[in-house]
Write a protein that holds these residues in place. Structure first.
Motif, PDB file in Angstrom:
ATOM      1  N   THR A 695     -10.932  -8.975 -12.301  1.00 60.38           N
ATOM      2  CA  THR A 695      -9.792  -9.265 -11.157  1.00 60.38           C
ATOM      3  C   THR A 695      -9.671  -7.949 -10.643  1.00 60.38           C
ATOM      4  O   THR A 695     -10.022  -6.798 -10.955  1.00 60.38           O
ATOM      5  N   THR A 696      -9.143  -8.059  -9.255  1.00 60.72           N
ATOM      6  CA  THR A 696      -8.828  -6.926  -8.323  1.00 60.72           C
ATOM      7  C   THR A 696      -7.448  -7.348  -7.917  1.00 60.72           C
ATOM      8  O   THR A 696      -7.016  -8.127  -7.501  1.00 60.72           O
ATOM      9  N   ARG A 697      -6.685  -6.152  -8.229  1.00 63.27           N
ATOM     10  CA  ARG A 697      -5.169  -6.082  -7.955  1.00 63.27           C
ATOM     11  C   ARG A 697      -5.154  -5.733  -6.580  1.00 63.27           C
ATOM     12  O   ARG A 697      -5.428  -4.491  -6.128  1.00 63.27           O
ATOM     13  N   LEU A 698      -4.383  -6.144  -5.843  1.00 63.87           N
ATOM     14  CA  LEU A 698      -4.172  -5.848  -4.298  1.00 63.87           C
ATOM     15  C   LEU A 698      -2.560  -5.627  -4.358  1.00 63.87           C
ATOM     16  O   LEU A 698      -1.604  -6.189  -4.953  1.00 63.87           O
ATOM     17  N   ARG A 699      -2.078  -4.434  -3.450  1.00 63.72           N
ATOM     18  CA  ARG A 699      -0.700  -4.185  -3.204  1.00 63.72           C
ATOM     19  C   ARG A 699      -0.486  -4.200  -1.976  1.00 63.72           C
ATOM     20  O   ARG A 699      -0.943  -3.931  -1.065  1.00 63.72           O
ATOM     21  N   LEU A 700       0.843  -4.798  -1.515  1.00 59.82           N
ATOM     22  CA  LEU A 700       1.465  -5.065  -0.261  1.00 59.82           C
ATOM     23  C   LEU A 700       2.876  -4.047  -0.072  1.00 59.82           C
ATOM     24  O   LEU A 700       3.663  -4.328  -1.116  1.00 59.82           O
ATOM     25  N   VAL A 701       2.847  -3.485   0.908  1.00 62.08           N
ATOM     26  CA  VAL A 701       3.971  -2.290   0.882  1.00 62.08           C
ATOM     27  C   VAL A 701       4.375  -2.657   2.438  1.00 62.08           C
ATOM     28  O   VAL A 701       3.745  -2.437   3.377  1.00 62.08           O
ATOM     29  N   ALA A 702       5.909  -2.950   2.567  1.00 62.95           N
ATOM     30  CA  ALA A 702       6.541  -2.786   3.946  1.00 62.95           C
ATOM     31  C   ALA A 702       6.682  -1.232   4.176  1.00 62.95           C
ATOM     32  O   ALA A 702       7.417  -0.562   3.107  1.00 62.95           O
ATOM     33  N   VAL A 703       6.615  -1.102   5.482  1.00 68.34           N
ATOM     34  CA  VAL A 703       6.880   0.369   6.126  1.00 68.34           C
ATOM     35  C   VAL A 703       7.662   0.437   6.941  1.00 68.34           C
ATOM     36  O   VAL A 703       7.727  -0.394   7.798  1.00 68.34           O
ATOM     37  N   ALA A 704       8.850   1.189   6.818  1.00 71.40           N
ATOM     38  CA  ALA A 704       9.771   1.109   7.936  1.00 71.40           C
ATOM     39  C   ALA A 704       9.513   1.991   9.091  1.00 71.40           C
ATOM     40  O   ALA A 704       8.655   2.615   8.998  1.00 71.40           O
ATOM     41  N   PRO A 705      10.222   1.914  10.196  1.00 72.73           N
ATOM     42  CA  PRO A 705       9.941   2.420  11.415  1.00 72.73           C
ATOM     43  C   PRO A 705       9.992   4.023  11.408  1.00 72.73           C
ATOM     44  O   PRO A 705       9.318   4.766  12.144  1.00 72.73           O
ATOM     45  N   ASP A 706      10.583   4.430  10.133  1.00 75.66           N
ATOM     46  CA  ASP A 706      10.527   5.951  10.074  1.00 75.66           C
ATOM     47  C   ASP A 706       9.509   6.304   8.918  1.00 75.66           C
ATOM     48  O   ASP A 706       9.196   7.729   8.805  1.00 75.66           O
ATOM     49  N   GLY A 707       8.771   5.516   8.633  1.00 80.50           N
ATOM     50  CA  GLY A 707       7.681   5.678   7.547  1.00 80.50           C
ATOM     51  C   GLY A 707       8.016   5.405   6.116  1.00 80.50           C
ATOM     52  O   GLY A 707       7.156   5.602   5.320  1.00 80.50           O
ATOM     53  N   THR A 708       9.171   5.317   5.818  1.00 77.88           N
ATOM     54  CA  THR A 708       9.649   5.158   4.501  1.00 77.88           C
ATOM     55  C   THR A 708       8.925   3.859   3.996  1.00 77.88           C
ATOM     56  O   THR A 708       8.953   2.641   4.635  1.00 77.88           O
ATOM     57  N   SER A 710       8.389   0.580   1.155  1.00 75.67           N
ATOM     58  CA  SER A 710       9.031  -0.242   0.258  1.00 75.67           C
ATOM     59  C   SER A 710       8.235  -0.107  -1.325  1.00 75.67           C
ATOM     60  O   SER A 710       7.262   0.524  -1.236  1.00 75.67           O
ATOM     61  N   ALA A 711       9.037  -0.869  -2.256  1.00 75.76           N
ATOM     62  CA  ALA A 711       8.250  -0.817  -3.589  1.00 75.76           C
ATOM     63  C   ALA A 711       7.139  -1.903  -3.393  1.00 75.76           C
ATOM     64  O   ALA A 711       7.206  -2.765  -2.423  1.00 75.76           O
ATOM     65  N   PRO A 712       6.032  -1.973  -4.077  1.00 77.53           N
ATOM     66  CA  PRO A 712       4.945  -2.712  -3.801  1.00 77.53           C
ATOM     67  C   PRO A 712       4.997  -4.220  -4.187  1.00 77.53           C
ATOM     68  O   PRO A 712       5.715  -4.299  -5.350  1.00 77.53           O
ATOM     69  N   ALA A 713       4.475  -5.250  -3.543  1.00 78.58           N
ATOM     70  CA  ALA A 713       4.199  -6.488  -4.163  1.00 78.58           C
ATOM     71  C   ALA A 713       2.711  -6.635  -4.511  1.00 78.58           C
ATOM     72  O   ALA A 713       1.992  -5.838  -4.073  1.00 78.58           O
ATOM     73  N   THR A 714       2.348  -7.079  -5.493  1.00 79.63           N
ATOM     74  CA  THR A 714       0.892  -7.330  -5.945  1.00 79.63           C
ATOM     75  C   THR A 714       0.497  -8.840  -6.028  1.00 79.63           C
ATOM     76  O   THR A 714       1.259  -9.968  -6.316  1.00 79.63           O
ATOM     77  N   ALA A 715      -0.752  -9.027  -5.991  1.00 77.92           N
ATOM     78  CA  ALA A 715      -1.385  -9.986  -6.013  1.00 77.92           C
ATOM     79  C   ALA A 715      -3.023  -9.981  -6.477  1.00 77.92           C
ATOM     80  O   ALA A 715      -3.453  -8.740  -6.493  1.00 77.92           O
ATOM     81  N   GLU A 716      -3.399 -10.762  -7.103  1.00 82.55           N
ATOM     82  CA  GLU A 716      -4.829 -10.593  -7.913  1.00 82.55           C
ATOM     83  C   GLU A 716      -5.710 -11.571  -7.119  1.00 82.55           C
ATOM     84  O   GLU A 716      -5.554 -12.757  -7.039  1.00 82.55           O
ATOM     85  N   VAL A 717      -7.186 -10.910  -6.995  1.00 89.07           N
ATOM     86  CA  VAL A 717      -8.145 -11.628  -6.732  1.00 89.07           C
ATOM     87  C   VAL A 717      -9.036 -11.991  -8.064  1.00 89.07           C
ATOM     88  O   VAL A 717      -9.509 -10.789  -8.616  1.00 89.07           O
ATOM     89  N   ARG A 718      -9.169 -13.167  -8.240  1.00 93.19           N
ATOM     90  CA  ARG A 718     -10.097 -13.374  -9.616  1.00 93.19           C
ATOM     91  C   ARG A 718     -11.625 -13.602  -9.268  1.00 93.19           C
ATOM     92  O   ARG A 718     -11.894 -14.453  -8.385  1.00 93.19           O
ATOM     93  N   TRP A 719     -12.387 -12.866  -9.852  1.00 93.37           N
ATOM     94  CA  TRP A 719     -13.861 -12.827  -9.599  1.00 93.37           C
ATOM     95  C   TRP A 719     -14.614 -14.085 -10.319  1.00 93.37           C
ATOM     96  O   TRP A 719     -15.795 -14.242 -10.209  1.00 93.37           O
ATOM     97  N   ALA A 720     -13.963 -14.687 -11.415  1.00 93.64           N
ATOM     98  CA  ALA A 720     -14.579 -15.642 -12.327  1.00 93.64           C
ATOM     99  C   ALA A 720     -13.519 -16.891 -12.462  1.00 93.64           C
ATOM    100  O   ALA A 720     -12.512 -16.904 -12.336  1.00 93.64           O
TER     101      ALA A 720
END
Length: 720
Positions: A695-708, A710-720
């Motif tokens: 699997t490959t784990r991906l992270r998604l982060v929200a970035v505020a207008p000042d650059g701050t 967020s904590a990440p959300a994750t999802a996985e790509v399964r190769w098999a």
């Protein structure tokens, strides 16, 4: 788009093939034109290789004919959700002459920039892609209206003989960039096409027009602001009358701020007759009696003297309209480059107010006409051509104006003359004042132009892949470039650097031989930032100098004292990226009207400064919430390649979010940059499998207008 004059003044000639390539293409239309070119034809590359570099499942935008317009819905349009602009239209700050490049230049005239935004492609109309060498506009500060100019086949159209749609939508990445800079973005309508025009004019029993309703609905869904209407073919009188009725309906039903611009083509009886001005013959397309129709006119280019322009002003005023709102006199650069046949000074007389607003066709020539434009290593020459077009032959908006000019003969024979000679072009900044949207804290820029040869995070290379995505272009310097030396020597040159960046694909580089005789000031951003207390400025920079100590100062121009900079020391030479934070409380109650930087050295030597981020920040940062609903919608494995096309989605939030960052988690604990977007979906063209990982784990982060972040959300790509 016509290149010559009214059909009453002679045959329409000198039309360039590439300008019409996307418009007529293989639409089943053959038009013979008098002049040196003759009938339009598809260039070989479009027919022979319709989708170079396209991955099998890669979303691309298409055109719309009558049937697809009437039946359109986001659910039935297979790629619709991948082509939305979500960036709202920013508000521009009020003009302030004291900080303009030319304080004497009036601010009333507007600019329409009609230009292609998918590299004139048929089946490769992408929002973003995996190459660096692509045209991306970096001068939004002069544009008020942006119009797309291209044509695309309807969905399912064959590649060998494509049917082009009447309507094509603007690239949403360009719409994002336009909106971020306060410019409106327009889709394009072009006739002739195959089929019956009457099919587009269907009217319901209640008086409504299905196509008009769908045009409004599509603009709302895809996030753009109106349409450029190019009805460039003889139209049956009954159809012309019905078109007039439909456009009145469209204008009446459209939301506030919606803009429809009419190109100077047919008369009210349907006859194709370019007027080259606003006059009584074509005025009903703008206002029919007391009824508004289109918002403005893009006048055709044939302009041998100022009579046409004066007639436009007279007609607009007779209708009770502002000439700056209603009339855009056109200049043709797509074919003629820096040396168009008719003098811009007919619209902008020297020493006098502009007569009307201005329309540009083909500003993309700076990229498109450069012979080595696909070569990543050749892009500096393309960027220079672009600066010369917008900032003038000296590449400095404070020193605009042609340095060499020979007027064309009275008649335009359709042949370009000295089209690459930038000395014959005044520069757009000669006539149009710079605009800015920087009117509130926070403001952050990383000088990211929207493409790169790598992607950087926190000053480190986080991906080695080339990329382009105008959607994530930062607000770039208001002046490109306004430099001054504090001594007898020449100021250091300024440019974007794609080999070093702090966040994104580029940084701003000031480099050259620096010493006591040439301390260099670079004026960067026009602002209107009211300081109330607690605000701060930070600058992230990297310096190198072999001649001794050197420093960086950040300068503020205050609105109540606009003749001088107040300098704040940011630091001295350091190893690696350095961030200096400077409090602004000393300026409470005052307004920052411009921001710049200064570099100086006590001893001569080679110097280089890269600015990776400039931030003007307000109070305490609020961390955005972690993204919700992050999901892998689909993963298409490429057979034998160890890679996959991946479709991702999450729940979009506009609250406190500047953009979303996508990363891949690496086995060593590091992160690889995958993408950046302000949206709720993302397409990954090629995610490579690392070794035999299941699997490959991906992270998604929200970035505020000042650059701050967020904590990440994750999802996985399964190769098999």
């Amino acid at each position: 788009m016509d290149r010559k004059g009214s059909s009453s003044k002679g045959s329409k000639g000198g039309v360039d093939r590439r300008a019409f390539l996307g418009m007529l293409g293989a639409a089943g239309v053959t038009i013979g034109l008098a002049g040196p070119v003759g009938p339009f034809a598809l260039p070989a590359h479009a027919a022979d290789d319709p989708a170079p570099g396209r991955a099998p499942h890669q979303p691309y935008l298409h055109g719309y004919n009558a049937a697809s317009l009437k039946s359109w819905s986001p659910e039935s349009d297979r790629y619709a959700k991948y082509f939305r602009s979500r960036v709202p239209l920013a508000t521009r700050i009020a003009p302030f002459a004291a900080t303009q490049a030319d304080p004497e230049l009036a601010t009333g005239a507007q600019l329409m920039n009609l230009s292609y935004d998918y590299d004139n492609s048929f089946f490769t109309a992408y929002k973003y892609n995996d190459v660096f060498a692509r045209r991306l506009l970096r001068f939004w500060q002069y544009t008020d209206l942006y119009g797309s100019w291209h044509g695309m086949p309807v969905d399912g159209s064959p590649t060998d003989e494509p049917e082009h749609g009447l309507i094509n939508l603007p690239n949403p990445a360009y719409t994002d960039a336009a909106h971020r800079n306060g410019a409106k973005s327009l889709g394009c309508w072009f006739w002739p096409r195959s089929g019956e025009f009457a099919d587009y004019l269907e009217q319901r029993a209640d008086g409504g027009f299905p196509v008009a309703d769908k045009l409004i609905e599509m603009a709302g869904y895809f996030g753009f602001d109106g349409y450029f209407i190019n009805q460039e073919a003889e139209t049956a009188p009954a159809d012309a009358a019905k078109l007039m009725e439909m456009l009145k309906y469209l204008r009446a039903q459209a939301p506030e701020g919606f803009h429809v611009q009419w190109y100077d083509t047919i008369m009210v009886n349907g006859k194709l007759d370019y007027q080259n001005q606003l006059n009584d013959s074509n005025a009903p397309w703008i206002q029919d009696g007391k009824t508004p129709v289109n918002n403005s006119l893009f006048a055709n280019y044939w302009m041998p003297d100022d009579a046409q322009v004066e007639k436009s002003v007279e007609t607009a005023k007779k209708l009770g309209l502002d000439p700056y709102e209603a009339v855009f006199h056109g200049t043709e650069n797509e074919k003629y480059g820096y040396n168009p046949p008719y003098d811009t000074r007919l619209v902008f007389p020297e020493g006098k107010p502009a007569r009307t607003s201005w329309a540009l066709f083909g500003s993309h020539f700076a990229w498109d006409r450069y012979p080595d434009r696909e070569n990543p290593d050749a892009q500096p020459a393309v960027f220079q051509r672009e600066r010369r077009y917008w900032s003038g032959p000296n590449e400095d908006p404070t020193r605009t104006g042609r340095t060499e000019y020979v007027p064309w003969p009275h008649e335009d024979d359709g042949k370009p003359r000295d089209a690459d000679n930038h000395k014959k072009w005044d520069g757009v900044a000669r006539y149009i004042t710079e605009r800015s949207v920087i009117g509130a804290f926070p403001f952050v820029t990383r000088f990211n132009t929207g493409h790169g040869r790598a992607f950087f995070l926190d000053g480190k290379r986080a991906s080695d892949r080339e990329w382009n995505n105008a959607s994530i272009q930062d607000i770039l310097p208001t002046w490109q470039f306004w430099t001054r030396s504090g001594g007898s020597g020449e100021p250091l040159p300024v440019d974007y650097d794609y080999t070093r960046a702090h966040d994104g694909g580029s940084s701003l580089r000031i480099a050259g031989e620096l010493g006591p005789e040439n301390p260099t000031t670079v004026r960067l951003f026009k602002t209107a930032l009211r300081v109330t207390g607690g605000e701060r400025l930070s600058v992230t920079f990297l310096t190198g100098h072999d001649g001794g100590d050197s420093g960086l100062d950040v300068g503020l121009i205050l609105a109540d004292d606009p003749e001088r900079f107040v300098w704040l020391p940011a630091g001295r030479t350091a190893r690696g990226w350095t961030t200096a934070t400077l409090g602004l409380d000393a300026f409470a109650g005052r307004t920052v009207a411009a921001v710049g930087v200064r570099v100086a050295a006590a001893k001569r030597g080679q110097y280089a400064l890269n600015i990776g981020e400039l931030a003007l920040l307000g109070g305490a940062a609020e961390r955005p919430a972690a993204p919700a609903g992050f999901t892998v919608d689909a993963a298409h494995l490429a057979e034998g390649s160890g890679s996959a096309e991946v479709f991702l989605s999450w729940r979009f939030s506009a609250q406190g979010v500047w953009y979303y960052d996508l990363h891949r988690e690496l086995s060593d604990g590091g992160l690889e940059a995958v993408g950046r977007i302000y949206d709720e979906v993302y397409y990954v063209k090629s995610l490579a499998r690392s070794g035999g990982e299941p699997t490959t784990r991906l992270r998604l982060v929200a970035v505020a207008p000042d650059g701050t972040r967020s904590a990440p959300a994750t999802a996985e790509v399964r190769w098999a």
